[in-house]
Enzyme design. Structure first.
Site: not given
Ligand SMILES: NC(=O)c1ccc[n+]([C@@H]2O[C@H](COP(=O)([O-])OP(=O)(O)OC[C@H]3O[C@@H](n4cnc5c(N)ncnc54)[C@H](O)[C@@H]3O)[C@@H](O)[C@H]2O)c1
Length: 259
Positions: A193, A17, A195-196, A158, A162, A63, A259
């Protein structure tokens, strides 16, 4: 010259992601990147992708909830590249549900990854940057969310994690600035966004296409974002283009919170 030429960046959650997209873009713009994640195959693939494109990167199993592991990651970055200039704290979990169904176990699991780990990564980034000075300025980039600004009825834990990242970031930004540490600390607040993490959330509804349309409709711009929409924000905050920016919240959300 790239926009972050020669900077050393540590990217957590780099296997997937937003972390993966940011690691690749930072490397494309000249950074040396330490990709970290729990997911070894995914993280190694991102490091390999960077190397295949002529960049400099390596992967470390990490981790983010383990303090000793953070110390090992920064030590490895310094051993290989001499210092750390940029940290992107992207590792995160998305867990939803009704507040009266919340379990303490699930709450603590989410907080450990989304909030405790931001503290650990920031604490040891400051220590590392004090000992091994960044080339120009240090930049710590913490992934918050629109969910750190506005509430969602089914994302209480969540939201709390955040929102915590948002204000913790401002506190540390003030601390670093007022103590002359030459480290900027900012948060990024993405809308949804693709992402997975979001795909799994959409799949869990049992109607992937319907959920995707519903998510798109929540953003005035008419669609969800792409990982690079956030990676460009990370690149901006990592670069010296933002040398006057600290304690800020960079919202990249297709108008969600307007909004
Ligand atoms: N995708 C969205 O819409 C979105 C929106 C707002 C905020 N975010 C934030 O952005 C960040 C990335 O999200 P994403 O969408 O890329 O998610 P994702 O699930 O694609 O990637 C998250 C990654 O974090 C890793 N991870 C989880 N626990 C872990 C740990 N204990 N130690 C190390 N790695 C760990 C996972 O293995 C994964 O590769 C997150 O903090 C998420 O909350 C995402």
């Amino acid at each position: 010259m790239g926009r972050v030429e020669g900077k050393v960046a540590v990217v957590t959650g780099g296997a997937s992601g937003l972390g993966a997209a940011s690691a690749v873009l930072l490397a494309k713009e000249g950074a040396k990147v330490v990709v970290t994640d729990l997911n070894d195959a995914g993280g190694q693939a991102v490091a390999d992708q960077i190397a295949a494109a002529g960049g400099d990167a390596f992967f470390l199993h990490h981790d983010v909830t383990d303090e000793a592991a953070w110390e090992a990651v920064y030590k490895a970055a310094v051993d290989r590249f001499g210092r750390v200039d940029v940290v992107m704290n992207s590792a995160g979990l998305g867990i939803g549900g009704a507040p009266e169904e919340e379990t303490l176990e699930s709450w603590h699991k989410l907080m450990a990854v989304n909030l405790d780990a931001i503290m650990l990564g920031t604490k040891h980034a400051i220590r590392t940057m004090k000992e091994h000075k960044p080339a120009t300025q240090g930049s710590i980039i913490n992934l918050s969310s629109i969910e750190g600004i506005v509430g969602d009825p089914n994302l209480g834990a969540y939201n709390a994690s955040k929102g915590g990242v948002r204000l913790y970031t401002k506190s540390v930004a003030l601390y670093c600035a007022l103590n002359g540490l030459n480290i900027r600390v900012n948060s990024i607040h993405p809308g949804y966004i693709w992402t997975p993490m979001v795909e799994n959330y959409a799949k869990a509804s049992g109607d992937l296409e319907g959920a995707k349309k519903a998510l798109a409709a929540m953003h005035p711009i008419g669609h969800v974002g792409e990982p690079d929409d956030i990676a460009y924000g990370v690149l901006y905050l990592a670069s010296d283009e933002t040398k006057f920016m600290t304690g800020s919240e960079l919202v990249i959300d297709g108008g969600y919170t307007a909004q």
